[in-house]
Design a protein around this motif. Structure first.
Motif, mmCIF file in Angstrom:
data_model
loop_
_atom_site.group_PDB
_atom_site.id
_atom_site.type_symbol
_atom_site.label_atom_id
_atom_site.label_comp_id
_atom_site.label_asym_id
_atom_site.label_seq_id
_atom_site.Cartn_x
_atom_site.Cartn_y
_atom_site.Cartn_z
ATOM 1 N N CYS A 17 3.026 5.835 -3.159
ATOM 2 C CA CYS A 17 4.135 6.573 -3.762
ATOM 3 C C CYS A 17 3.979 6.642 -5.273
ATOM 4 C CB CYS A 17 5.466 5.926 -3.398
ATOM 5 S SG CYS A 17 5.888 6.130 -1.651
ATOM 6 N N ILE A 18 3.540 5.547 -5.895
ATOM 7 C CA ILE A 18 3.349 5.532 -7.349
ATOM 8 C C ILE A 18 2.238 6.502 -7.747
ATOM 9 C CG2 ILE A 18 2.563 4.119 -9.296
ATOM 10 C CD1 ILE A 18 4.060 1.757 -7.998
ATOM 11 N N ILE A 19 1.126 6.463 -7.019
ATOM 12 C CA ILE A 19 0.002 7.353 -7.327
ATOM 13 C C ILE A 19 0.408 8.815 -7.108
ATOM 14 C CG2 ILE A 19 -2.307 8.073 -6.567
ATOM 15 C CD1 ILE A 19 -2.899 5.075 -6.059
ATOM 16 N N LEU A 20 1.143 9.065 -6.020
ATOM 17 C CA LEU A 20 1.606 10.418 -5.749
ATOM 18 C C LEU A 20 2.546 10.900 -6.853
ATOM 19 C CD1 LEU A 20 1.470 12.719 -3.692
ATOM 20 C CD2 LEU A 20 3.429 11.716 -2.551
ATOM 21 N N SER A 37 0.836 -1.206 0.000
ATOM 22 C CA SER A 37 0.000 0.000 0.000
ATOM 23 C C SER A 37 0.874 1.261 0.000
ATOM 24 C CB SER A 37 -0.967 -0.003 1.170
ATOM 25 O OG SER A 37 -0.272 0.048 2.394
ATOM 26 N N THR A 38 2.007 1.226 0.669
ATOM 27 C CA THR A 38 2.929 2.360 0.654
ATOM 28 C C THR A 38 3.516 2.539 -0.736
ATOM 29 O OG1 THR A 38 3.500 1.921 2.960
ATOM 30 C CG2 THR A 38 4.962 3.364 1.744
#
Length: 185
Positions: free
Chosen positions: A11-14, A6-7
């Motif tokens: 980070c990928i989405i951010l 989930s982290t």
């Protein structure tokens, strides 16, 4: 392990969101630049005005730095006319400008020619002292009295130049005018 995944997704989405936001901002900037191409003209005008103001500031700073403080001053008698006016020294003016200068010749002021000098004489402004005590607004009124062709002139610096001439600061006046002659377009 699910916390790490989930982290990682966070980070990928951010990161993707940041990249997309950057691209959208870039595109908006490009579209805005093409819709308003006259900004370059306004920027050039502002840069020219800024250069003139910087030159004025430099001249003022030089004048202040060459002025001695009371502690440093030496008692030198000031040669004056009868009415406490500084004595006109034509040889100093000629040395600074490389040509003969007549006392109270308003044409020594950068931007004033024979026709504009005549307009000032019509308003009873016939000396450097009188011009130095005249506001830029009044100078503009004098120009406006001559018609539309004189309205393009900028008299903002004329009182300051006249004051330098009146006080005999020939070297500073010549340097100031040379700086501003180079900035003409």
């Amino acid at each position: 392990m699910s916390l790490e995944i989930s982290t990682l997704w966070f980070c990928i989405i951010l990161g993707v969101t940041g990249i997309i936001s950057g691209l959208i901002g870039y595109l908006f900037g490009r579209v805005n630049a093409t819709q308003n191409p006259d900004n370059s003209f306004e920027i050039n005008l502002l840069e020219i005005q800024n250069a003139k103001l910087k030159a004025d500031l430099d001249t003022c700073k030089k004048r202040l730095s060459t002025t001695k403080t009371p502690k440093e001053s030496i008692a030198v008698p000031l040669v004056v006319h009868q009415k406490n006016t500084p004595l006109f020294r034509p040889y100093e003016a000629k040395l600074a400008f490389g040509k003969s200068i007549k006392e109270d010749d308003l044409k020594i002021v950068e931007g004033i020619g024979p026709k504009i000098e005549e307009l000032f004489h019509n308003f009873d402004i016939k000396t450097w002292k009188a011009l130095s005590e005249t506001s830029a607004d009044t100078c503009q009124k004098v120009l406006n009295s001559g018609g539309k062709r004189y309205r393009i002139h900028d008299p903002a610096s004329w009182p300051m130049q006249a004051k330098m001439a009146y006080e005999g600061h020939w070297k500073q006046l010549a340097e100031w005018q040379e700086k501003h002659r180079a900035g003409k377009y």
